[in-house]
Design a protein around this motif. Structure first.
Motif, short mmCIF file in Angstrom:
data_model
loop_
_atom_site.label_atom_id
_atom_site.label_comp_id
_atom_site.label_asym_id
_atom_site.label_seq_id
_atom_site.Cartn_x
_atom_site.Cartn_y
_atom_site.Cartn_z
N CYS A 20 0.68 -1.23 -0.09
CA CYS A 20 -0.03 0.10 0.08
C CYS A 20 0.68 1.19 -0.04
CB CYS A 20 -0.90 -0.01 1.09
SG CYS A 20 -2.07 -1.19 1.18
N HIS A 21 2.24 1.15 -0.08
CA HIS A 21 2.92 2.37 -0.21
C HIS A 21 4.20 2.15 -0.75
CE1 HIS A 21 4.26 6.61 1.51
NE2 HIS A 21 5.26 6.11 0.83
N GLY A 22 4.39 2.79 -2.06
CA GLY A 22 5.88 2.23 -2.89
C GLY A 22 5.74 3.43 -3.90
N HIS A 23 7.02 3.35 -4.66
CA HIS A 23 7.28 4.38 -5.75
C HIS A 23 7.69 3.54 -6.96
CE1 HIS A 23 6.85 7.35 -2.72
NE2 HIS A 23 7.43 6.66 -1.83
N VAL A 24 6.81 3.22 -7.81
CA VAL A 24 6.99 2.25 -8.95
C VAL A 24 8.13 2.73 -9.92
CG1 VAL A 24 6.10 1.09 -10.93
CG2 VAL A 24 4.54 1.37 -8.98
N GLU A 27 0.10 8.33 6.18
CA GLU A 27 1.04 7.33 5.51
C GLU A 27 2.24 7.42 6.69
OE1 GLU A 27 0.89 5.87 2.73
OE2 GLU A 27 -1.19 6.62 2.93
N HIS A 28 2.71 6.33 7.12
CA HIS A 28 3.66 5.87 8.06
C HIS A 28 3.33 5.79 9.37
CE1 HIS A 28 6.19 6.46 4.36
NE2 HIS A 28 5.88 7.74 4.41
N ALA A 29 2.54 6.83 9.81
CA ALA A 29 2.24 6.80 11.38
C ALA A 29 3.11 6.27 12.18
CB ALA A 29 0.87 6.04 11.34
N SER A 44 5.66 -1.03 2.00
CA SER A 44 7.12 -1.20 2.38
C SER A 44 7.83 0.25 2.01
CB SER A 44 7.80 -2.24 1.35
OG SER A 44 7.56 -1.91 0.11
N ASP A 45 7.27 1.06 1.28
CA ASP A 45 8.03 2.18 1.04
C ASP A 45 9.17 1.91 -0.41
OD1 ASP A 45 8.41 5.22 0.71
OD2 ASP A 45 9.03 5.42 2.63
N PHE A 46 8.79 0.94 -1.21
CA PHE A 46 9.88 0.65 -1.95
C PHE A 46 10.13 1.77 -2.92
CE2 PHE A 46 5.96 -0.74 -4.02
CZ PHE A 46 5.97 -0.24 -5.08
ZN LIG Z 1 7.05 6.68 0.29
#
Ligand SMILES: [Zn+2]
Length: 504
Positions: free
Chosen positions: A48-52, A342-344, A404-406
């Motif tokens: 639910c959180h990444g940067h493609v 996001e992150h919290a 994961s914030d990939f």
């Molecule tokens: Zn991010």
């Protein structure tokens, strides 16, 4: 939910029936018969959180992380050059792993690359090693002052040595050309296939510049996107307003929300805290005032966007929660709209109540805890008790969506599940604040149930899987019963999206 084995019959993009047979997963549809021995099937995993695109560029760029000296970096760059325009770019060097343990300099780069500019970022992304050509194009010389928040390292005579720290990196980086459209498409596809190979059927793109939306739409129109992507548009500076995009679903790609930033990160002490940092006289900084966030979110909500706000410090999380609460109280939105933190990463106990009351979604990247724990102890001291508060979020009625914030962290979801369940930092052997660990079922829910239920109107979820949308992740492990030490070693055997086997 439990992982299942047996014969799964698909009809179009739905599961029609399941016949329990122990030992393997067999998937049958009109033109497919696929058998996976000693495997288990799960609803499709979601990050639910990444940067493609950033993952694509990480996978494609010159990678210096295995080099053990400046000379090895050069050798490797000559064998595997990676260019952006005329620039040689790369990443991952780490002088801590070299015998010299000192920063490299521009002389060796100048010898091998006298005429083309070179930009190589350090493993943490907080410094860059560049050559004379790159400095020359940027107009950086012995007379250039350090920018605020950055440093140009200089030798005894005052000449730049070729290493730039933090904000000084931008002096050179801004000259590197953006990717061409074709290059960007290639990077996106490379990233998507790699994500699918780790069992991910869907990812949320957590900060998509609207300028790049058309590339995703085009790939999707050509049926090239192998996985589903939900995107949140860069909105801190109202970037999204310059384009005509509204919430919309195409094929595998959709535009869902707007992304804002309430503060910075813990490592650089940019996260906005209530108390001063344990190791500094500062409290960090809000990047947006509450009223400004309120107004921007209001406009987004009125257009039907989800709202996602980056918040790391307890001060920032408190501000965002109260702003979201005000939006509901003033009738601008209701509890059915998607309001995400996001992150919290740190939330004070007294602010947890908003999560259930206002139905706020916390988008959590558990792997950050494993990497950050030693740093968090320095920055937060005793306030670590409010950090990465996963169980507290669930206990207070909040909902978790995992990611994961990939590419900042690995997009391997099994490392994330291991983080949720064992919470053992990478440099430790024991669980860190173990009271915040999750059960395996709770961890799995955050990866493969909650994301479908919360964000996905098109995805039909079903507890016994019959009638469920056939986005499936097939693993070589039963994550509910396997040895705890084996969770992170789990491998994806196959991924199905809308009933179709994705080849990686
Ligand atoms: Zn991010």
């Amino acid at each position: 939910m439990k992982p299942f084995q047996g014969k799964i019959i698909l009809k179009k993009n739905r599961i029609e029936s399941i016949e329990w047979i122990p030992g393997s997963v067999i998937i049958i549809n009109d033109n497919t018969f696929a058998e996976f021995k000693n495997a288990w099937a799960y609803p499709g995993f979601v990050d639910c959180h990444g940067h493609v695109a950033a993952l694509g560029s990480k996978l494609s760029e010159l990678d210096l992380s295995k080099c053990r000296s400046a000379e090895e970096c050069i050798e490797w760059s000559l064998l595997n050059p990676g260019f952006r325009g005329i620039w040689l770019t790369g990443r991952g060097w780490n002088e801590e792993l070299w015998a010299t343990q000192t920063f490299p300099d521009l002389n060796i780069l100048d010898f091998y690359y006298p005429d083309i500019p070179v930009y190589l970022s350090r493993v943490d992304g907080h410094s860059a090693w560049v050559n004379s050509k790159a400095l020359q194009l940027a107009g950086v010389d012995k007379f250039t002052q350090d920018p605020k928040g950055g440093m140009i390292i200089k030798d005894k005579s005052g000449n730049p040595t070729g290493v730039l720290i933090d904000n000084a990196m931008d002096l050179v980086k801004k000259n590197i050309p953006k990717y061409e459209k074709e290059q960007l498409s290639e990077l996106i596809l490379k990233a998507c296939h790699n994500l699918a190979s780790h069992g991910l059927t869907q990812v949320h793109e957590a900060d998509l510049h609207p300028e790049n939306v058309k590339v995703f739409i085009e790939l999707d129109r050509e049926n090239k996107l192998p996985i589903k992507i939900k995107s949140y548009l860069s909105s801190q500076k109202d970037e999204w307003k310059n384009y005509d995009y509204l919430p919309s679903t195409f094929n595998n790609f959709s535009i869902c929300g707007l992304k804002f930033y309430a503060d910075g990160a813990l490592g650089s002490r940019g996260a906005a805290m209530f108390d001063k940092y344990n190791d500094s006289d500062t409290k960090g900084l809000l990047l947006i005032e509450p009223d400004e966030l309120f107004q921007k979110a209001k406009i987004g909500l009125e257009k039907g966007f989800h709202i996602a706000t980056h918040a790391i410090g307890d001060g920032a999380n408190s501000m965002v929660l109260k702003t979201y609460s005000r939006l509901i109280k003033e009738g601008i939105t209701n509890k059915d709209s998607i309001l995400r933190l996001e992150h919290a990463q740190t939330i004070r106990t007294e602010d947890l109540k908003y999560l259930e009351h206002d139905n706020i979604i916390t988008s959590i990247q558990p792997i950050h805890c494993l990497s950050d724990a030693p740093m968090a102890e320095k920055r937060l001291g005793d306030n670590c008790k409010y950090a990465y508060p996963w169980k507290s979020i669930l206990n207070s009625g909040g909902r978790l969506a995992a990611g994961s914030d990939f590419p900042i962290e690995s997009h391997n979801p099994f490392i994330g599940i291991d983080a949720f369940v064992r919470r053992i930092p990478f440099d430790r052997n024991d669980s860190w604040y173990p009271e915040e660990r999750l059960s395996r079922i709770e961890a799995l829910e955050a990866y493969c149930i909650a994301p479908h239920q919360i964000f996905d109107n098109d995805f039909q979820y079903s507890e016994n899987l019959v009638d469920m949308t056939a986005d499936l992740t097939i693993l070589n492990n039963n994550l509910l019963v396997c040895n705890e030490n084996d969770i992170a070693k789990t491998k994806a055997v196959a991924t199905f999206i809308n009933g179709k086997l994705i080849d990686n």
